[in-house]
Motif scaffolding. Structure first.
Motif, short mmCIF file in Angstrom:
data_model
loop_
_atom_site.label_atom_id
_atom_site.label_comp_id
_atom_site.label_asym_id
_atom_site.label_seq_id
_atom_site.Cartn_x
_atom_site.Cartn_y
_atom_site.Cartn_z
N THR A 382 -15.66 -65.27 68.08
CA THR A 382 -14.73 -65.79 67.06
C THR A 382 -13.30 -65.30 67.26
O THR A 382 -12.41 -65.63 66.48
CB THR A 382 -15.22 -65.37 65.66
OG1 THR A 382 -15.43 -63.94 65.63
CG2 THR A 382 -16.55 -66.05 65.35
N PHE A 383 -13.05 -64.47 68.27
CA PHE A 383 -11.73 -64.02 68.71
C PHE A 383 -11.03 -63.12 67.69
O PHE A 383 -11.16 -61.91 67.77
CB PHE A 383 -10.86 -65.22 69.11
CG PHE A 383 -11.56 -66.14 70.07
CD1 PHE A 383 -12.12 -65.66 71.23
CD2 PHE A 383 -11.73 -67.49 69.78
CE1 PHE A 383 -12.79 -66.49 72.12
CE2 PHE A 383 -12.40 -68.32 70.66
CZ PHE A 383 -12.93 -67.83 71.83
N PHE A 384 -10.29 -63.69 66.71
CA PHE A 384 -9.57 -62.87 65.73
C PHE A 384 -9.91 -63.29 64.30
O PHE A 384 -9.10 -63.10 63.39
CB PHE A 384 -8.05 -62.95 65.95
CG PHE A 384 -7.61 -62.33 67.25
CD1 PHE A 384 -7.31 -60.98 67.33
CD2 PHE A 384 -7.51 -63.10 68.40
CE1 PHE A 384 -6.91 -60.41 68.54
CE2 PHE A 384 -7.11 -62.54 69.60
CZ PHE A 384 -6.81 -61.18 69.67
N PHE A 715 -20.94 -75.08 71.63
CA PHE A 715 -21.32 -74.58 70.31
C PHE A 715 -20.26 -74.99 69.30
O PHE A 715 -19.07 -74.99 69.61
CB PHE A 715 -21.42 -73.05 70.31
CG PHE A 715 -22.42 -72.49 71.29
CD1 PHE A 715 -23.71 -72.23 70.90
CD2 PHE A 715 -22.05 -72.22 72.61
CE1 PHE A 715 -24.63 -71.71 71.80
CE2 PHE A 715 -22.96 -71.70 73.51
CZ PHE A 715 -24.26 -71.44 73.10
N ALA A 716 -20.68 -75.31 68.09
CA ALA A 716 -19.75 -75.47 66.98
C ALA A 716 -19.50 -74.09 66.40
O ALA A 716 -20.42 -73.47 65.83
CB ALA A 716 -20.33 -76.40 65.93
N THR A 717 -18.28 -73.59 66.54
CA THR A 717 -17.98 -72.21 66.15
C THR A 717 -16.69 -72.17 65.34
O THR A 717 -15.70 -72.82 65.69
CB THR A 717 -17.82 -71.32 67.40
OG1 THR A 717 -18.99 -71.43 68.20
CG2 THR A 717 -17.61 -69.87 67.01
N GLU A 730 -14.81 -75.90 65.43
CA GLU A 730 -14.82 -76.96 66.43
C GLU A 730 -15.70 -76.54 67.61
O GLU A 730 -16.32 -75.47 67.61
CB GLU A 730 -13.40 -77.25 66.91
CG GLU A 730 -12.79 -76.09 67.69
CD GLU A 730 -11.53 -76.47 68.46
OE1 GLU A 730 -11.17 -77.64 68.46
OE2 GLU A 730 -10.92 -75.56 69.06
N ILE A 731 -15.75 -77.41 68.63
CA ILE A 731 -16.53 -77.11 69.83
C ILE A 731 -15.89 -75.98 70.63
O ILE A 731 -14.69 -75.98 70.91
CB ILE A 731 -16.65 -78.36 70.72
CG1 ILE A 731 -17.69 -79.32 70.13
CG2 ILE A 731 -17.05 -78.00 72.15
CD1 ILE A 731 -19.12 -78.83 70.23
N HIS A 732 -16.71 -75.00 70.96
CA HIS A 732 -16.38 -73.98 71.95
C HIS A 732 -17.34 -74.20 73.12
O HIS A 732 -18.52 -74.47 72.91
CB HIS A 732 -16.57 -72.58 71.38
CG HIS A 732 -15.57 -72.21 70.33
ND1 HIS A 732 -15.30 -73.00 69.24
CD2 HIS A 732 -14.77 -71.10 70.20
CE1 HIS A 732 -14.38 -72.41 68.49
NE2 HIS A 732 -14.04 -71.26 69.05
N PHE A 733 -16.84 -74.08 74.34
CA PHE A 733 -17.67 -74.46 75.47
C PHE A 733 -17.45 -73.52 76.66
O PHE A 733 -16.43 -72.84 76.78
CB PHE A 733 -17.38 -75.90 75.90
CG PHE A 733 -16.00 -76.11 76.49
CD1 PHE A 733 -15.80 -76.04 77.87
CD2 PHE A 733 -14.92 -76.41 75.68
CE1 PHE A 733 -14.54 -76.23 78.43
CE2 PHE A 733 -13.65 -76.60 76.22
CZ PHE A 733 -13.47 -76.51 77.60
N THR A 734 -18.45 -73.51 77.53
CA THR A 734 -18.33 -72.91 78.85
C THR A 734 -18.26 -74.05 79.86
O THR A 734 -19.18 -74.88 79.92
CB THR A 734 -19.53 -72.02 79.18
OG1 THR A 734 -19.60 -70.96 78.24
CG2 THR A 734 -19.40 -71.44 80.58
N PRO A 735 -17.20 -74.14 80.65
CA PRO A 735 -17.08 -75.27 81.58
C PRO A 735 -18.12 -75.18 82.68
O PRO A 735 -18.44 -74.10 83.19
CB PRO A 735 -15.66 -75.10 82.15
CG PRO A 735 -15.36 -73.64 82.00
CD PRO A 735 -16.06 -73.21 80.74
#
Length: 749
Positions: A382-384, A715-717, A730-735
């Motif tokens: 979730t970063f910050f 993932f929806a995060t 929104e979508i978070h992804f690993t390319p």
């Protein structure tokens, strides 16, 4: 004209006729024998056919077979996929036959439709022979409809998808290697965590799988299915291999047979791998694997094998990145918001198996395993969002000792004229985990807060009974499995010492029917109740009412050998879960999310176009929904709907071996109301190998042949970046890997 027959003549005729039939019965013997390959190793599942009557059987793991009502002068025929067919004329009914089959090109004509052998497992192993892999995790994809995805560096266990499940790292699929469980209960990074990286792929001899929870010999996690790997007992040849490719990919492999005689075989294998990946911040991934196995067969036929393995890996990772950061140009597709993610893990294991034929009707198998396992992972989902100053990085770690054993006894008998096989089994597994931790950290160095910290002791004992009853062309299989769990947790964050404890028990019945319509078509109906256990900390700290939620499933399917070279399979299935589990990584819990149901279909085929060319494909559909949620808000996040894999392969043609493979997964809901969608992808891979000599092979492999942009995991995060005042969901992804080519050279001796 009248004909008269004297009493003596009539009696003589009757006696002669009776003697004829009695003599035929007496002269009809039970023939036994053993089938081995040209290296002297036993061959399992060889099809043994009595040419006159059409009666048949299959060899067991020792290569042994027995066939009734065989007379002198009769012909027995032997066939096995990947070996030349053979035959023998019986000249002495008392002789124990010793049959040797020579290795040959694969030929689907040797595939038989039978209630004795799982044809779909045979076809999966055909695929394994035709399209060898260089990653043990990739072997999972030999199971039709199973997908994997990597989302946190090459050392973390992959995410698994099967039958409408986002299985995370193993919540709903049971995985074993040589009888040792791979799934980790109450793992620091999620229930059922399954890391197969300790397996060197070239040591895998075969795999077997089952979808659903219809096998009484398999327990925890086998809701969507189970996969079992068996390593080789010996090597046909020694091997040295080197690979080099894009993104600093290097792989070294060595395999050597140390002992090879009539009773004993032993070999060792080692693998070293490095890979940076296509990311702006290199993964710096490296892994070392060591494996050794000893196999011994006593003069009385008893078999024993023991294997020892060790692996260790370290890596850095860029994690999942938010779509908005890429769209805005803040980072590229292979960039990172927090590139200090990563981890290290190791596993040392010892596995022993013992097989004994007590008599012609009785078999005993015992399995013992031990593992020491260490795990450390740094993540930032979730970063910050939670800590706008230091960021949301977390550390998860544990040190575990895993011990267990399994034993089973099989008794083969007759019920009237019908064959009956009875089996009973016992099992025990104990996991002792020290310092299972979830903490908030900064830059991998500073511990900001301990969220969870404690010791877990979890014991799972089990027992089962099963019966196989063969009635002409019908096989009825029934089973009953008992599971008992004991959860213990000592919370190190509590000021006073306390051992929290809870127990739970479940009874799991199974009932299956297989009907062979003819030599080319079989239909089956599978029914069973399974379970997946919850994390011990969730059970004890949250007083969970669904400690061992059950699954209820059925499969109705068919296997059809449409021609000598074409096998088609299809199934309709249904699965109900009492409780869905969703892993919440940054909270360190498995969150119950209510009852769910899934239904769908699987369809696939394998076709041999010529002696050298094979074509296969499968299509899988799953409708997955939460039951007690309103329409439109009942989607199960990331549950795959449509998936398909397949390709065309060339085997042993003028020194060439090649394969063009594809995998496809369709759009799927990323959240409960489908307002966020995880996008589909279609990726193709190519491999080509050429034998310069009998001992030297050159190879080339290309991943993502058409160089498409695809998101391997999504993932929806909800997250917040450093420059944002509000969070965004929104979508978070690993390319996914771009066009990636590697070459290899292999020398065998």
């Amino acid at each position: 004209m009248k004909y008269t027959i004297s009493y003596s003549a009539f009696a003589k005729a009757v006696l002669t006729t009776a003697f004829f039939f009695i003599s035929q019965f007496i002269l009809a013997h039970s023939i036994t024998g053993f089938v081995k390959d040209d290296n002297g190793q036993p061959l399992k599942d060889v099809y043994v056919l009595h040419a006159i009557s059409g009666n048949h059987t299959h060899t067991n793991a020792k290569g042994f077979f027995a066939l009734d009502n065989v007379e002198r002068g009769d012909e027995l025929r032997f066939s096995h996929l990947g070996y030349e067919a053979g035959s023998v004329i019986i000249t002495d009914e008392n002789t124990v036959l010793q049959i040797t089959l020579k290795a040959a090109s694969l030929d689907l004509e040797a595939v038989t439709i039978s209630n004795d052998v799982e044809t779909l497992n045979v076809l999966a192993n055909v695929d394994l022979q035709i399209n060898p892999v260089t990653s043990s995790q990739e072997i999972l994809q030999k199971v039709p409809g199973l997908f994997i995805g990597q989302h946190a560096g090459g050392g973390k266990a992959e995410q698994i998808f099967l039958r409408g499940f986002d299985i995370d790292h193993g919540t709903d699929i049971a995985i074993n290697v040589d009888g040792m469980p791979v799934n980790m209960v109450s793992h620091a990074h999620g229930q059922g965590y399954s890391d197969l990286h300790f397996v060197i792929p070239e040591t895998i001899n075969n795999l077997s799988f089952g979808k659903g929870s219809y096998d009484e010999t398999v327990g925890n996690f086998a809701t969507a299915g189970h996969v079992d790997f068996r390593t080789k007992n010996y090597l046909r040849e020694n091997k040295i291999q080197y690979e080099i490719g894009d993104f600093n990919h290097q792989r070294y492999l060595g395999m050597a047979q140390l002992v090879d005689n009539a009773n004993t075989s032993a070999y060792i294998a080692t693998e070293f791998l490095t890979f940076d990946g296509p990311f702006d911040s290199p993964q710096n991934f490296d892994r070392i694997n060591l494996f050794g196995k000893l196999n011994y067969t006593a003069d009385n036929g008893d078999r024993f094998n023991v294997s020892v393995s060790h692996f260790d890996s370290k890596w850095d990772a860029s994690g999942q990145i938010p779509q908005r950061a890429v769209d805005s140009g803040l980072i590229g597709r292979f960039g990172a918001i927090d590139d200090t993610e990563g981890g290290e893990t190791s596993r040392t294991s010892v596995v022993a198996n013992y097989y004994k034929d007590v008599s012609d009707k009785e078999t005993i198998h015992a399995n013992v395993f031990y593992s020491h396992y260490d795990f450390l992972l740094f993540s930032n989902f979730t970063f910050f969002l939670e800590d706008p100053i230091n960021g949301d990085q977390i550390r998860q770690q544990e040190s575990r000792d895993l011990f267990g054993f399994k034993g089973d006894y099989t008794y083969r008998t007759q019920l009237g004229e019908n064959k009956l096989n009875l089996k009973v089994g016992l099992g025990l597994r104990n996991d002792r985990t020290e310092a299972s931790e979830l903490s908030r950290t900064l830059n991998r160095r500073e511990t900001l807060e301990n969220i969870q910290l404690g010791d877990i002791n979890e014991t799972n004992s089990s027992a089962y009974v099963g019966a196989e009853f063969f009635v002409d062309r019908l096989l009825i299989t029934s089973g009953l499995r008992l599971e008992h769990f004991n959860f213990n947790y000592q919370d190190a964050l509590q000021t006073t010492f306390e051992t929290q404890s809870q127990t739970a028990t479940a009874l799991l019945p199974k009932l299956n029917f297989d009907y062979k319509i003819n030599n080319n078509v079989k239909v089956y109906l599978r029914n069973g109740i399974g379970l997946h256990s919850n994390d011990a900390r969730v059970v004890l700290e949250n007083s969970a009412d669904k400690i061992l939620p059950k699954s209820y499933g059925s499969d109705l399917g068919t296997i059809w050998k449409a021609s000598d070279n074409l096998v088609i399979n299809g199934a309709l299935w249904y699965l109900f879960l009492e409780q869905e589990f969703v892993y919440v990584g940054d909270a360190g819990i498995v969150e119950p999310s209510g009852e769910t149901e899934r239904y769908g279909f699987d369809i696939g085929f394998t076709y041999q176009l010529s002696d050298y060319v094979f074509l296969d494909s499968n299509l899988n559909y799953a409708h997955a929904r939460a039951i007690n949620e309103p329409d439109g808000a009942d989607f199960i996040p990331l549950a795959p709907e449509f998936t398909s894999t397949g390709g065309i392969s060339l085997k042993n043609y003028k020194k060439f071996n090649a394969g063009l493979r594809y995998r496809y997964i369709g759009d799927r809901a990323a959240n409960e109301d489908n307002s966020i969608v995880a996008e589909s992808y279609f990726v193709a891979d190519l491999n080509v190998n050429y034998d310069l000599t009998n001992n030297l092979r050159l190879g080339m492999a290309i991943q993502n042949l058409f160089d498409i942009d695809w998101n391997e995991t999504q993932f929806a995060t909800e997250s917040r970046l450093a420059n944002e005042t509000q969070s965004v969901d929104e979508i978070h992804f690993t390319p996914g890997t771009p066009f990636f080519i590697r070459g290899s050279i292999q020398y065998t001796f």
